[in-house]
Design an enzyme around this catalytic site. Structure first.
Site, PDB file in Angstrom:
ATOM      1  N   ASP A  28       0.855  -1.201   0.000  1.00 57.01           N
ATOM      2  CA  ASP A  28       0.000   0.000   0.000  1.00 57.01           C
ATOM      3  C   ASP A  28       0.885   1.243   0.000  1.00 57.01           C
ATOM      4  OD1 ASP A  28      -1.899   1.975   0.426  1.00 57.01           O
ATOM      5  OD2 ASP A  28      -2.083   1.543   2.574  1.00 57.01           O
ATOM      6  N   ASN A  30      -0.488   4.555  -0.444  1.00 60.82           N
ATOM      7  CA  ASN A  30      -1.177   5.803  -0.089  1.00 60.82           C
ATOM      8  C   ASN A  30      -1.846   5.769   1.278  1.00 60.82           C
ATOM      9  OD1 ASN A  30      -3.354   4.155  -0.553  1.00 60.82           O
ATOM     10  ND2 ASN A  30      -4.169   5.301  -2.303  1.00 60.82           N
ATOM     11  N   ASP A  32      -4.204   3.806   2.694  1.00 64.50           N
ATOM     12  CA  ASP A  32      -5.629   3.517   2.899  1.00 64.50           C
ATOM     13  C   ASP A  32      -5.869   2.074   3.328  1.00 64.50           C
ATOM     14  OD1 ASP A  32      -5.168   2.122   0.566  1.00 64.50           O
ATOM     15  OD2 ASP A  32      -6.746   3.106  -0.610  1.00 64.50           O
ATOM     16  N   ASP A 105      -4.944 -10.098 -15.787  1.00 64.56           N
ATOM     17  CA  ASP A 105      -5.971 -11.118 -15.586  1.00 64.56           C
ATOM     18  C   ASP A 105      -7.140 -10.795 -16.523  1.00 64.56           C
ATOM     19  OD1 ASP A 105      -7.293 -13.310 -14.275  1.00 64.56           O
ATOM     20  OD2 ASP A 105      -6.177 -12.795 -12.471  1.00 64.56           O
ATOM     21  N   ASP A 206      -9.215 -16.213 -16.657  1.00 65.85           N
ATOM     22  CA  ASP A 206      -9.963 -16.779 -15.543  1.00 65.85           C
ATOM     23  C   ASP A 206     -11.037 -17.745 -16.048  1.00 65.85           C
ATOM     24  OD1 ASP A 206     -10.537 -16.509 -12.570  1.00 65.85           O
ATOM     25  OD2 ASP A 206     -12.492 -15.953 -13.370  1.00 65.85           O
ATOM     26  N   GLU A 255      -6.938 -20.609 -17.129  1.00 70.53           N
ATOM     27  CA  GLU A 255      -7.367 -21.353 -15.947  1.00 70.53           C
ATOM     28  C   GLU A 255      -8.548 -22.221 -16.345  1.00 70.53           C
ATOM     29  OE1 GLU A 255      -8.777 -20.411 -11.376  1.00 70.53           O
ATOM     30  OE2 GLU A 255      -9.735 -19.381 -13.052  1.00 70.53           O
ATOM     31  N   HIS A 328      -3.875 -17.263  -5.461  1.00 69.36           N
ATOM     32  CA  HIS A 328      -4.822 -16.499  -4.654  1.00 69.36           C
ATOM     33  C   HIS A 328      -6.059 -17.305  -4.254  1.00 69.36           C
ATOM     34  CE1 HIS A 328      -6.378 -16.343  -8.696  1.00 69.36           C
ATOM     35  NE2 HIS A 328      -7.526 -15.872  -8.248  1.00 69.36           N
ATOM     36  N   ASP A 329      -6.255 -18.476  -4.855  1.00 72.28           N
ATOM     37  CA  ASP A 329      -7.409 -19.320  -4.547  1.00 72.28           C
ATOM     38  C   ASP A 329      -7.052 -20.541  -3.710  1.00 72.28           C
ATOM     39  OD1 ASP A 329      -9.357 -17.807  -5.850  1.00 72.28           O
ATOM     40  OD2 ASP A 329      -9.019 -18.800  -7.774  1.00 72.28           O
TER      41      ASP A 329
END
Length: 561
Positions: A28, A30, A32, A105, A206, A255, A328-329
């Site tokens: 990150d 900035n 947030d 992606d 995907d 995928e 990520h899955d």
């Protein structure tokens, strides 16, 4: 087979390594609490020093974020959470300046329900974009068929405005596009061309095999969708309209849940002009029971070896493998397949060695290069993932014990891979100066980039760097023939890679116990090329020890790592 391939000019991606970034959890810039493009730019030197060739970004397009960006409302703009198009162009330029490529992606099985296409489509039955999505009448006042969503519940939702159901194989806010409509295909191809014209270097696609639905299944008794035969027509049309003429510089990976070796040989056969490689799910489904992914089975090394070897053999003469243990899955690979406590360094480096020495293109998921572990969440309030939250609500609502469900999720949930990358031992692991969007792993004070890179000969990052160097240096790693050894051994993962006079012997002890090698296996094996123990005994592997030997008939051949 492979020897003949070596006489041709192999595609650049045969010797490349890809690094996946999940942007909201990477860095990150900035303050947030959410990762962004500026954070990625600030860490590019980390990736360049690691030695990766390609960066793949999970979705950064405009999105309501119902599924963390896999529900896209505008394919051609950047979500303000991550930055702007100008910042993306700056990132792309800086990636290219470092000699790396950038892959986007591509999520075109479905859009967000807030995409203008769907807003028009659902406005009336006679809207010009009605047929851009999949609409069906109720059957006996119920859904058109028995398909279920990947995120729990039916795969059909009733639109009260028009009285029809729309299909969503994922969340209700992710309606499926109708790829049978040539206008849909044309719009998608035009969008892809504009990204390539902007300078991106390819796409990870995907659930791309889901774009081809079998028409006879859309209304009927079927429970699960199957891949329609038209998938090959769609991908070949995509190649003609998007990739032809510039595909030698790009990389495309699809995928494909449920794909077989035979399917993959067709999808990735060079003469067919479809894809460079596919992500298959066979090996990461071996520890799922028939009851579903959250019902965990014990790890079985023999089953894993059998599966991966079948893919190595099946795509040896035609096609190409993508190599991965985590993304990520998936849960963190060192927690899922290794020992993330007593032997975290050893098992993380063993997993890397086994994966990267197979034939195919390896994919590193962010944080694996320092051995990041599962999140160890203890309460449902800590979870953010729609799949996990829906599963908990569904099964607890049906009577399951919450503590049991949480235990299953602690091992399996996708949120395990989505906690922030641990950069420093400081506040919020150096990921952000604010409260992060999801909890930082509680072990960040000891497992982080700063600490790992200072760990000398126990640096996982440095081991990955040397391993990537071996792939870049030796053609046998990219193109060598694969042969599995000791297929029934419950703890030993052993194989060879051979190209002409070059031979690698890869040995791994996938256990917490010392392992004496089968007689003859390590007799005069050659020169040790790389290993994760500073000292070794030829006939014995220490717990989670990985060792690679090289024997080369080429004059002057020397170790490279």
């Amino acid at each position: 087979m492979t020897t003949e391939l070596a006489t041709e000019t192999p595609a650049w991606w045969t010797r490349a390594v890809v690094y996946q970034i999940y942007p909201r959890s990477f860095a990150d810039s900035n303050g947030d609490g959410i990762g962004d493009l500026g954070g990625i730019r600030a860490k590019l030197d980390h990736l360049a020093e690691l030695g990766v060739d390609v960066i793949w970004l999970s979705p950064i397009y405009r999105s309501p974020q119902a599924d963390n960006g896999y529900d896209i409302s505008d394919y051609e703009d950047i979500d303000p959470l991550f930055g702007t198009l100008a910042e993306f162009d700056q990132l792309l330029a800086e990636v290219h300046e470092r000699g790396m490529k950038l892959v986007m992606d591509l999520v075109v099985n479905h859009t967000s329900d807030e995409h203008p296409w769907f807003v028009e489509s659902r406005s009336s039955r006679d809207n010009p974009k009605r047929d851009w999505y999949i609409w069906r009448d109720p059957v006996d006042a119920h859904e058109p068929n028995g398909w279920t969503s990947a995120f729990s519940g039916p795969a059909w939702s009733l639109d009260t405005t028009t009285g029809q159901y729309y299909l969503h194989l994922f969340a209700a806010k992710q309606p499926d596009l109708n790829w049978q409509n040539p206008e849909v295909r044309g719009a998608v191809f035009a969008m892809m061309n504009r990204w390539l014209d902007r300078g991106v270097d390819g796409f990870r696609m995907d659930v791309i095999n889901f774009i081809a639905k079998t028409e006879s299944e859309l209304v009927g008794e079927s429970v699960h969708p199957s891949m329609g035969a038209q998938i090959h027509d769609y991908l070949q049309e995509m190649h003609r309209e998007v990739f032809a003429g510039r595909d030698t510089e790009l990389i495309t990976v699809g995928e494909m849940p449920g794909v077989t070796v035979e399917d993959a040989a067709l999808f990735t056969g060079a003469e067919r002009n479809e894809l460079d490689m596919v992500f298959q799910f066979e090996h990461v489904g071996l520890d799922h029971s028939d009851a579903g992914k959250f019902d965990n089975l014990p790890f079985d090394l023999v089953a894993l070896k059998t599966s991966l070897a079948r893919w190595q053999t099946g795509l040896a003469s035609s096609g190409w493998n993508s190599l991965y243990f985590g993304n990520h899955d998936q849960p963190r690979s060192v927690s899922r397949f290794g020992d993330d406590r007593r032997y975290r360094y050893e098992s993380a480096t063993l997993l890397a060695t086994i994966l990267h020495l197979h034939r195919g293109t390896p994919y590193i998921y962010q944080g694996d290069e320092i051995g990041m572990t599962n999140a160890n969440f203890e309460s449902i309030e800590q979870y953010k993932d729609i799949e996990s939250l829906n599963h908990f609500a569904e099964v607890v609502g049906a009577g399951a014990e919450p503590a049991t469900v949480l235990e299953q999720m602690a091992f399996r949930s996708r949120d395990n891979a989505r906690t922030p990358v641990q950069w420093t031992p400081g506040p919020h692991a150096g990921f952000t100066t604010a409260e992060p969007w999801i909890h930082v792993n509680s072990n960040a004070s000891t497992i982080n980039v700063q600490t790992d890179r200072a760990a000398g000969d126990r640096s996982i990052f440095d081991f990955y760097r040397r391993l990537i160097g071996v792939r870049h240096e030796l053609p046998v790693v990219a193109l060598g023939e694969f042969a599995l050894l000791e297929p029934e051994h419950p703890a030993l993962y052993a194989f060879t890679r051979t190209l002409g006079g070059d031979r690698l012997l890869v040995l791994g002890n996938w256990s917490n116990e010392r392992l004496r090698l089968p007689e003859g296996l390590a007799d005069d094996p050659g020169t040790r090329l790389i290993g994760n123990y500073p000292e070794w005994h030829e006939a014995v592997l220490e717990p989670w020890e990985a060792r690679v030997y090289r024997r080369s008939e080429r004059a002057g051949a020397e170790p490279v790592a």
